[in-house]
Design a protein around this motif. Sequence first.
Motif, PDB file in Angstrom:
ATOM      1  N   THR A 105       0.852  -1.188   0.000  1.00  0.00           N
ATOM      2  CA  THR A 105       0.000   0.000   0.000  1.00  0.00           C
ATOM      3  C   THR A 105       0.889   1.240   0.000  1.00  0.00           C
ATOM      4  OG1 THR A 105      -0.103   0.096   2.411  1.00  0.00           O
ATOM      5  CG2 THR A 105      -1.891  -1.091   1.295  1.00  0.00           C
ATOM      6  N   VAL A 106       0.267   2.364  -0.235  1.00  0.00           N
ATOM      7  CA  VAL A 106       0.909   3.664  -0.078  1.00  0.00           C
ATOM      8  C   VAL A 106       0.248   4.285   1.139  1.00  0.00           C
ATOM      9  CG1 VAL A 106       1.291   5.930  -1.101  1.00  0.00           C
ATOM     10  CG2 VAL A 106       1.259   3.897  -2.554  1.00  0.00           C
ATOM     11  N   ARG A 107       1.058   4.743   2.086  1.00  0.00           N
ATOM     12  CA  ARG A 107       0.537   5.254   3.352  1.00  0.00           C
ATOM     13  C   ARG A 107       1.116   6.619   3.665  1.00  0.00           C
ATOM     14  NH1 ARG A 107       2.412   2.019   8.292  1.00  0.00           N
ATOM     15  NH2 ARG A 107       3.626   3.869   8.253  1.00  0.00           N
ATOM     16  N   TYR A 108       0.336   7.423   4.353  1.00  0.00           N
ATOM     17  CA  TYR A 108       0.792   8.719   4.822  1.00  0.00           C
ATOM     18  C   TYR A 108       1.211   8.579   6.273  1.00  0.00           C
ATOM     19  CZ  TYR A 108       0.561  13.534   6.478  1.00  0.00           C
ATOM     20  OH  TYR A 108       0.858  14.742   7.056  1.00  0.00           O
ATOM     21  N   ASP A 109       2.446   8.962   6.589  1.00  0.00           N
ATOM     22  CA  ASP A 109       2.940   8.917   7.954  1.00  0.00           C
ATOM     23  C   ASP A 109       2.689  10.283   8.600  1.00  0.00           C
ATOM     24  OD1 ASP A 109       4.390   8.921  10.334  1.00  0.00           O
ATOM     25  OD2 ASP A 109       6.063   7.807   9.496  1.00  0.00           O
ATOM     26  N   GLY A 113       4.996  13.340   8.013  1.00  0.00           N
ATOM     27  CA  GLY A 113       4.453  13.983   6.818  1.00  0.00           C
ATOM     28  C   GLY A 113       4.895  13.315   5.538  1.00  0.00           C
ATOM     29  N   ALA A 114       5.591  12.195   5.668  1.00  0.00           N
ATOM     30  CA  ALA A 114       6.103  11.485   4.492  1.00  0.00           C
ATOM     31  C   ALA A 114       5.084  10.498   3.953  1.00  0.00           C
ATOM     32  CB  ALA A 114       7.391  10.738   4.867  1.00  0.00           C
ATOM     33  N   VAL A 115       5.163  10.271   2.659  1.00  0.00           N
ATOM     34  CA  VAL A 115       4.383   9.207   2.031  1.00  0.00           C
ATOM     35  C   VAL A 115       5.275   7.966   2.016  1.00  0.00           C
ATOM     36  CG1 VAL A 115       3.269   8.449  -0.092  1.00  0.00           C
ATOM     37  CG2 VAL A 115       3.063  10.820   0.638  1.00  0.00           C
ATOM     38  N   VAL A 116       4.753   6.866   2.570  1.00  0.00           N
ATOM     39  CA  VAL A 116       5.535   5.654   2.726  1.00  0.00           C
ATOM     40  C   VAL A 116       4.973   4.586   1.811  1.00  0.00           C
ATOM     41  CG1 VAL A 116       6.277   3.890   4.363  1.00  0.00           C
ATOM     42  CG2 VAL A 116       5.970   6.248   5.135  1.00  0.00           C
ATOM     43  N   ASP A 117       5.838   4.011   1.010  1.00  0.00           N
ATOM     44  CA  ASP A 117       5.457   2.908   0.134  1.00  0.00           C
ATOM     45  C   ASP A 117       5.655   1.629   0.937  1.00  0.00           C
ATOM     46  OD1 ASP A 117       4.931   1.228  -1.956  1.00  0.00           O
ATOM     47  OD2 ASP A 117       6.490   2.022  -3.275  1.00  0.00           O
ATOM     48  N   ARG A 118       4.547   1.031   1.380  1.00  0.00           N
ATOM     49  CA  ARG A 118       4.627  -0.186   2.175  1.00  0.00           C
ATOM     50  C   ARG A 118       4.571  -1.392   1.235  1.00  0.00           C
ATOM     51  NH1 ARG A 118       1.925  -4.212   4.306  1.00  0.00           N
ATOM     52  NH2 ARG A 118      -0.069  -3.663   3.406  1.00  0.00           N
ATOM     53  N   SER A 119       5.748  -1.921   0.939  1.00  0.00           N
ATOM     54  CA  SER A 119       5.824  -3.063   0.015  1.00  0.00           C
ATOM     55  C   SER A 119       5.896  -4.364   0.744  1.00  0.00           C
ATOM     56  CB  SER A 119       7.045  -2.929  -0.875  1.00  0.00           C
ATOM     57  OG  SER A 119       7.016  -1.702  -1.550  1.00  0.00           O
TER      58      SER A 119
END
Length: 119
Positions: A105-109, A113-119
């Motif tokens: 998923t793609v998540r907002y931390d 404030g970072a966008v995290v690519d949860r692979s």
Amino acid sequence: MSNPQIRDLSPADVRGMVQRDEIVLIDVREPGEFAAERIHGALNFPLSTFDPKALPTGGREAVVLQCGSGKRSAMAIERCRAAGLPVDSHLGGGIQAWVAAGLPTVRYDAATGAVVDRS
């Protein structure tokens, strides 16, 4: 969902279909939920303002709906049917099932404030 007219697709099935460009995945959660965590490539059409006629139907890709758990996407399928659109499939269990299956998923931390690519 117990409705036999609604096709429950597994997270693995949906992922494969997305990877093969066979479907357009429509997330019917609200914008804040979508921003917090979403499936790669999903488009946001919130249920609160859902207009079935605005969906990208008629192309070679089928439309598959998705929400948090499967309830709102089933409601959106009913709206599509009422509008005469051929939409009958959703991600069974929603993004909760997707995450439980360990899919990316793609998540907002919110902390950074970072966008995290949860692979």
